[in-house]
Scaffold this motif. Sequence first.
Motif: not given
Length: 437
Positions: A209, A226, A252, A264
């Motif tokens: 990440l 995502s 995130y 998202y």
Amino acid sequence: MRAYRAALLRFSEDGHSPVYEEDGLLVIGPDAEGKKVVRAAGSFSSLAERYPGVVVEDWRGLILAPGFVDMHIHYPQTDIIGAPAEGLLPWLEKYTFPYESRFADGAYATTVASFFFDELQRHGVTTALTFATSHPASVHAAFEEAQRRDLRFMTGKVLQDRHSPDGVRDETEQSLLDTEALIRQWHGKDRLGYAITPRFAPTSTHKQLSGAGELAAKYPDVWIQSHVAENLDEVRWAAELFPDSRSYLGVYEDHGLLRERAVYAHCLHLTMQDRQDMARTGAVAAVCPTSNAFLGSGFFDYLSADEAGMRYGLASDVGGGTSFSPFATMLAAYKVAREGQTKRGMTLSPGHLWWQHTAGAAQALGLDGVVGNLQPGCEADFIAIDPEATPLLARKHALASSLDELLFALIVLGDDRAIRHVVVNGQRRSTGQVDQL
Ligand code: GUN
Ligand code: ZN
């Protein structure tokens, strides 16, 4: 230059109100750089004489509208649409991961990508932000096919270096090298864009990440996509794995993955602070109502999203979602808004639903004025809808006494049969081919 005479649906530039011309004209031609764009849109009577000599395609009886924009879809899940499971996590384990492992094979990926793009086109979808799989071959296959069709299209290699079975799990360092190489090869080529694609926080390590966040800072006009807060088991799992983050969305943010062009999917089980963080950072939600109903995930809270000022648009989320059709997605969104996550229902107007799948989705993606609308300067991606495509639609169309009634009839009764023509970058398409006009 070429013009089209038909009814014309577009959206005001300063809001989400639909603008409708019963007898409209859409003029397409090159801009200063030779790009095919909308040169003029309005009533036939006001525009026709300004364009003498321009060939006019007579499509009266049809409705010209912006091509639909799907903010979140998985092309490799085309064939697992309708796979039943107890919920998100069993669905991933039982169907999704095993099936996605087949996309290591580029030739196989190409056959699915080709079918997928035909399907988008049949349903009038001209732009999509799309998941590929963790295999770079799946990304090349999608971009090559989209490039051949001259589409404005975004995808990216899925990042998932843990809690994933052999066949789809990637390796941290290599996954980031692959991502950067794909960005350099594809982002900004023709109408294509790259999206940095961590699958969701539970299947990535901190290191992966963080690497994704570094790439997102290095390439600020690349997209990020995502999933977040889709399912309560998933939310609990994310909290266990990332105990130092304020929330699932906070994971995130802590890795540099909330910014403009970060999309998202779902955003169901968010806190008010999360929604405010999305509004503040410019990250946006892809609302996936058919998927959320099918997987029993929950309801998007439109009232809270509006209260926080976060941006959102509609998405099919095929194969969790059950239809490629924007009409099906808009109808599902209408029902969801009536119910509401917190039982505080609201009524979405048909114009607002349509906006969420066109101009609103484009705005959320950072493609305002590029696609999703038919204002001057927008790229020439549009559809012609037949409001009499079925006997029942024809009856409802004849009875409609307002724009709301007309649009709502299409949302409730429309499907791929109502998409009569699709024009991509100024060229009319039939499935899989380019028709020269
Ligand atoms: N969360 C992580 N992966 C997925 C996926 O493929 N589909 C959906 N709906 N949610 C996910
Ligand atoms: Zn998804």
